[in-house]
Motif scaffolding. Structure first.
Motif, PDB file in Angstrom:
ATOM      1  N   LYS A   1       0.953  -1.053   0.015  1.00  0.00           N
ATOM      2  CA  LYS A   1       0.088  -0.080   0.086  1.00  0.00           C
ATOM      3  C   LYS A   1       0.770   1.173   0.048  1.00  0.00           C
ATOM      4  O   LYS A   1       0.455   2.325  -0.850  1.00  0.00           O
ATOM      5  N   TYR A   2       1.823   1.215   0.949  1.00  0.00           N
ATOM      6  CA  TYR A   2       2.803   2.256   0.930  1.00  0.00           C
ATOM      7  C   TYR A   2       3.416   2.652  -0.427  1.00  0.00           C
ATOM      8  O   TYR A   2       3.393   3.912  -0.941  1.00  0.00           O
ATOM      9  N   ASP A   3       3.821   1.576  -1.216  1.00  0.00           N
ATOM     10  CA  ASP A   3       4.507   1.867  -2.578  1.00  0.00           C
ATOM     11  C   ASP A   3       3.367   2.168  -3.731  1.00  0.00           C
ATOM     12  O   ASP A   3       3.723   2.818  -4.460  1.00  0.00           O
ATOM     13  N   SER A   4       2.147   1.842  -3.425  1.00  0.00           N
ATOM     14  CA  SER A   4       1.202   2.012  -4.314  1.00  0.00           C
ATOM     15  C   SER A   4       0.779   3.850  -4.653  1.00  0.00           C
ATOM     16  O   SER A   4       0.711   4.198  -5.661  1.00  0.00           O
ATOM     17  N   PHE A   5       1.367   4.461  -3.297  1.00  0.00           N
ATOM     18  CA  PHE A   5       1.034   5.706  -3.612  1.00  0.00           C
ATOM     19  C   PHE A   5       2.103   6.447  -4.581  1.00  0.00           C
ATOM     20  O   PHE A   5       1.608   7.232  -5.581  1.00  0.00           O
ATOM     21  N   ALA A   6       3.139   6.198  -4.634  1.00  0.00           N
ATOM     22  CA  ALA A   6       4.253   6.638  -5.547  1.00  0.00           C
ATOM     23  C   ALA A   6       3.918   5.965  -6.883  1.00  0.00           C
ATOM     24  O   ALA A   6       4.178   6.646  -8.019  1.00  0.00           O
ATOM     25  N   GLN A   7       3.367   4.640  -6.936  1.00  0.00           N
ATOM     26  CA  GLN A   7       3.031   4.103  -8.458  1.00  0.00           C
ATOM     27  C   GLN A   7       2.018   4.647  -8.923  1.00  0.00           C
ATOM     28  O   GLN A   7       2.150   5.067  -9.963  1.00  0.00           O
ATOM     29  N   LYS A   8       1.030   4.948  -8.361  1.00  0.00           N
ATOM     30  CA  LYS A   8      -0.229   5.888  -8.864  1.00  0.00           C
ATOM     31  C   LYS A   8       0.076   7.086  -9.314  1.00  0.00           C
ATOM     32  O   LYS A   8      -0.202   7.534 -10.636  1.00  0.00           O
ATOM     33  N   THR A   9       0.904   7.886  -8.641  1.00  0.00           N
ATOM     34  CA  THR A   9       1.184   9.405  -8.945  1.00  0.00           C
ATOM     35  C   THR A   9       2.207   9.417  -9.943  1.00  0.00           C
ATOM     36  O   THR A   9       2.022  10.401 -11.013  1.00  0.00           O
ATOM     37  N   SER A  10       2.953   8.341 -10.123  1.00  0.00           N
ATOM     38  CA  SER A  10       3.858   8.594 -11.214  1.00  0.00           C
ATOM     39  C   SER A  10       3.291   8.097 -12.688  1.00  0.00           C
ATOM     40  O   SER A  10       3.743   8.381 -13.821  1.00  0.00           O
TER      41      SER A  10
END
Length: 190
Positions: free
Chosen positions: A86-95
């Protein structure tokens, strides 16, 4: 049915949430972003408070938003509930997104808060329909973390973030709507 009504109906019925994993690496021209935003300005608004406010996040600011969302998640999540995925998903979605628009509401105090939230939601629906008509994928996300984005977004004391509108050109296939019949949701009186 008139041609305008037919086109509008097709756009409404064709609109779907399109998620960042389907976005392709293609910039959305500023004029297209502005056209999507301009449509928001014609939402219904009680007493013309026009409470919708938007923060357009592009370029390197997308990465900063992803980092901030990750930081907030880590800060507000107990260690035993923390999920690295979930933590990693934030950077993934925004990029993956070409543009992220923070959906903010400016509360006037002149009318009940729910009416200004409803007006802002109508504004976002206008944006979603305009994006659909321009073949831009979009979806509205409202994670609990948005309550803590005010400082990051530079919001005034009477403003609050109520969602993030992720946008991008995409390669997602068209999908049928999953809706129960309208007859199950309408009661006629008369």
């Amino acid at each position: 049915m008139s041609n305008k009504a037919t086109v509008l109906s097709e756009i409404i019925k064709g609109r779907r949430s399109v998620f960042p994993e389907s976005f392709i690496n293609k910039a959305i021209p500023k004029a297209v972003i502005e056209q999507i935003l301009e449509s928001a300005n014609y939402a219904p608004t009680h007493k013309l408070t026009q409470p919708w406010r938007f923060t357009v996040i592009v370029g390197e600011a997308r990465q900063k938003l992803g980092e901030e969302l990750g930081r907030l998640y880590q800060q507000n999540t107990p260690a035993d509930k923390f999920l690295q995925k979930k933590y990693d998903s934030f950077a993934q979605k925004t990029s993956q997104s070409a543009v992220i628009i923070a959906i903010n509401v400016a509360l006037s105090g002149a009318i009940p808060e729910w009416e200004e939230l409803a007006a802002t939601a109508c504004a976002v629906q206008n944006m979603a329909l305009t994006a659909q008509s321009l073949d831009v994928g979009a979806y509205w996300s409202s994670p609990p973390l948005i309550d803590d984005l005010g400082h990051f977004l530079g919001l005034a004391p009477n403003e609050k973030c109520i969602g993030l509108f992720y946008m991008g050109y995409h390669d997602a296939p068209a999908r049928e709507a999953k809706r129960s019949p309208m007859s199950e949701k309408v009661k006629w009186m008369g």
